[in-house]
Write a protein that holds these residues in place. Structure first.
Motif, short mmCIF file in Angstrom:
data_model
loop_
_atom_site.label_atom_id
_atom_site.label_comp_id
_atom_site.label_asym_id
_atom_site.label_seq_id
_atom_site.Cartn_x
_atom_site.Cartn_y
_atom_site.Cartn_z
N LEU A 1 0.81 -1.21 0.00
CA LEU A 1 0.00 0.00 0.00
C LEU A 1 0.85 1.26 0.00
N CYS A 2 1.93 1.25 0.80
CA CYS A 2 2.77 2.44 0.98
C CYS A 2 4.11 2.33 0.27
N GLN A 3 4.26 1.30 -0.56
CA GLN A 3 5.48 1.12 -1.37
C GLN A 3 6.75 1.09 -0.50
N ILE A 4 6.74 0.21 0.47
CA ILE A 4 7.90 0.03 1.36
C ILE A 4 8.78 -1.08 0.81
N ASN A 5 10.05 -0.77 0.59
CA ASN A 5 11.00 -1.75 0.07
C ASN A 5 11.94 -2.23 1.18
N LEU A 6 12.67 -3.31 0.89
CA LEU A 6 13.61 -3.83 1.88
C LEU A 6 14.65 -2.80 2.29
N LYS A 7 15.14 -2.03 1.33
CA LYS A 7 16.21 -1.09 1.65
C LYS A 7 15.71 0.08 2.51
N ASP A 8 14.37 0.21 2.64
CA ASP A 8 13.83 1.26 3.49
C ASP A 8 14.09 1.00 4.97
N PHE A 9 14.53 -0.20 5.31
CA PHE A 9 14.83 -0.52 6.71
C PHE A 9 16.28 -0.21 7.06
N SER A 10 17.10 0.04 6.06
CA SER A 10 18.52 0.31 6.28
C SER A 10 18.77 1.81 6.31
N LEU A 11 19.96 2.19 6.74
CA LEU A 11 20.33 3.60 6.82
C LEU A 11 20.21 4.26 5.45
N GLN A 12 19.69 5.48 5.45
CA GLN A 12 19.43 6.19 4.21
C GLN A 12 20.37 7.38 4.04
N ALA A 13 20.69 7.71 2.80
CA ALA A 13 21.47 8.90 2.50
C ALA A 13 20.51 10.02 2.13
N LEU A 14 19.71 10.42 3.11
CA LEU A 14 18.76 11.53 3.01
C LEU A 14 17.53 11.25 2.16
N SER A 15 17.54 10.22 1.36
CA SER A 15 16.42 10.01 0.45
C SER A 15 16.20 8.52 0.24
N GLN A 16 14.95 8.15 -0.02
CA GLN A 16 14.66 6.75 -0.31
C GLN A 16 15.47 6.25 -1.48
N GLU A 17 15.73 7.13 -2.45
CA GLU A 17 16.46 6.73 -3.63
C GLU A 17 17.91 6.39 -3.31
N SER A 18 18.37 6.73 -2.12
CA SER A 18 19.77 6.48 -1.76
C SER A 18 19.90 5.46 -0.63
N GLY A 19 18.88 4.65 -0.44
CA GLY A 19 18.94 3.64 0.60
C GLY A 19 20.08 2.67 0.35
N CYS A 20 20.86 2.39 1.37
CA CYS A 20 22.05 1.56 1.21
C CYS A 20 21.84 0.20 1.87
N LEU A 21 21.76 -0.85 1.07
CA LEU A 21 21.53 -2.20 1.56
C LEU A 21 22.76 -3.04 1.28
N LEU A 22 23.37 -3.59 2.33
CA LEU A 22 24.59 -4.38 2.18
C LEU A 22 24.25 -5.81 1.77
N PRO A 23 25.13 -6.48 1.04
CA PRO A 23 24.91 -7.89 0.70
C PRO A 23 24.99 -8.75 1.95
N SER A 24 24.46 -9.95 1.89
CA SER A 24 24.44 -10.83 3.06
C SER A 24 25.84 -11.25 3.50
N GLN A 25 26.79 -11.18 2.58
CA GLN A 25 28.20 -11.38 2.92
C GLN A 25 28.91 -10.04 2.72
#
Length: 452
Positions: free
Chosen positions: A350-374
């Motif tokens: 409904l609110c377009q929440i992605n996995l990377k939205d749970f990680s630290l952001q660089a000021l914007s959703q478009e800059s969400g930083c998601l690390l690989p599992s390794q």
């Protein structure tokens, strides 16, 4: 996702703003008034790729502040009362200093910094046991040694509060409750050949599912904790004995580190720690009462609900960088909490929440930083500063939990219904930061010293 800049930037936002330098899609994030303040130079350096081409991961970079050189000119002042062989793990300690760089250590703590710091302590203990014949220090000695380790790391640019950030104390270098710490006694008590075969080289992906090395370590730790006593009496394992097994696992790891070269030992230890890191969600979740009131039942106002959801998630984004599997666990956990609070609608869709939205952001959703599992280690370069690999491109929808949702290590369960996960970062970067302006670094160093 976040429009909360108001009249100024927080220290964390300023720090993360640096990640946006020379990245084309960050050009409009700060607004004209902030552009004038920090004089950020921006240019589009993202390589031309067709819409069908696979996007590449991003390599954020942070140069050390000119006020705080990455390597101090002075030799660190050590206690002179620690016998650990620091030179045997010199390269590993340098890697740790980079992974735990002063300003970023709290935000990379659970994924990169603390696992590497823990591995360093194990390797130092293991390498030093070659001469001492002991796999643990006494209480007094451990105080001096931990202090010296942190002093050396801090002199190379690491955060000076690693003890607090990583919850490490001098007791971590002692035997704790494990009864066997003598190398000769250790080797005569257990099947060291089987242990070494299982753990001298691990596949970091298969190990998390098959647990070949982990099971071998547990078996040896249990034998050490019993110290010759029989476990076939049918007596339930007490909490005290369980603690002893955990303490003996540390002794086993130190012995392994004594039999491998530091680089190989580090790979094994980090591989094992990743298995544990990816099992859990490290975030602290605020109270969901306000969110659940806006979104429960049939949802009267979708706009208000999604604004509440975005506000809630924005608090999560200020905590830590996450791996893709951690983000998956966090998404399922929050979804379950919401379902228990009578929220039945899939808020992620409904609110377009992605996995990377749970990680630290660089000021914007478009800059969400998601690390690989390794996750890869951070690196230091004189020109580009501190860099680490993350993925800004995979907009994988967060999974709304169902009865088939499995949080711990979903990749090991082939039948579980999970979304496609972001691909592991490749060795190439879509946008690399070559240079940071002294003006911005100066401002950052000042703001980082101010209270939030």
């Amino acid at each position: 996702m976040r429009e909360r800049l108001g009249g100024g930037l927080t220290p964390l936002q300023i720090l993360l703003a640096i990640l946006c330098l020379k990245v084309s899609y960050c050009s409009s994030i700060l607004g004209d008034e902030h552009n004038a303040l920090v004089s950020i130079e921006r240019s589009a350096v993202t390589p031309d790729i067709s819409p069908s081409a696979e996007p590449q991961p991003f390599l954020p970079s942070l140069a050390p502040s000119p006020l705080m050189p990455f390597t101090n000119a002075t030799v660190p002042k050590l206690s002179g009362l620690c016998s650990l062989n620091f030179s045997a793990a010199q390269s590993i300690m340098s890697m740790t200093a980079t992974d735990c760089w002063a300003s970023f250590a709290p935000y990379l703590a659970n994924v990169v910094c603390c696992p590497q710091f823990d591995a360093t302590l194990v390797i130092l203990m293991g390498q030093s046991s070659k001469n001492s014949g002991m796999l643990a220090l006494n209480a007094t000695h451990s105080n001096h040694c931990l202090s010296d380790v942190i002093t050396i790391l801090e002199a190379q640019g690491a955060n000076g509060t690693l003890q607090s950030i990583c919850s490490v104390s001098p007791a971590n270098l002692t035997a704790a409750s494990c009864p066997i710490i003598d190398v000769n006694e250790f080797e005569s008590s257990v099947d060291t050949s089987r242990l070494l075969t299982a753990c001298e080289k691990i596949n970091p992906v298969k190990e998390c599912c098959d647990q070949t090395c982990q099971n071998a370590i547990l078996d040896v730790a249990q034998k050490l904790s019993l110290n010759g006593m029989s476990s076939s009496d049918g007596i339930p394992i007490s909490a005290e004995h369980s603690n002893s097994v955990d303490d003996c696992k540390n002794i086993v790891l130190r012995w392994l580190a004594s039999k491998l070269d530091p680089s190989s030992a580090n790979s094994v230890l980090r591989g094992l720690s990743n298995c544990n890191t990816n099992k859990v969600c490290p975030l602290k979740f605020p109270n969901i009462t306000t969110l659940s009131k806006e979104c429960e039942g049939l949802i009267n106002n979708q706009t208000d609900c999604c604004e509440a959801m975005e506000s809630y998630v924005s608090h999560l984004q200020e905590q830590s960088f996450l791996t893709n599997l951690q983000a998956l666990n966090c998404a399922v956990y929050l979804g379950m909490k919401l379902q228990q609070a009578n929220v039945s609608k899939n808020l992620y869709n409904l609110c377009q929440i992605n996995l990377k939205d749970f990680s630290l952001q660089a000021l914007s959703q478009e800059s969400g930083c998601l690390l690989p599992s390794q996750p890869s280690d951070a690196t230091f370069d004189q020109m580009s500063g501190i860099s680490f690999m993350c993925d800004l491109n995979d907009n994988i929808a967060a999974p709304w939990p169902s009865s088939t949702s499995i949080v711990p290590l979903p990749s090991c369960n082939k039948t579980s219904k999970i979304p496609a996960l972001p691909k592991a970062s490749s060795a190439h970067c879509g946008a690399c930061i070559e240079k940071l302006l002294v003006m911005l670094l100066f401002a950052t160093s000042l703001f980082l010293k101010m209270p939030p």
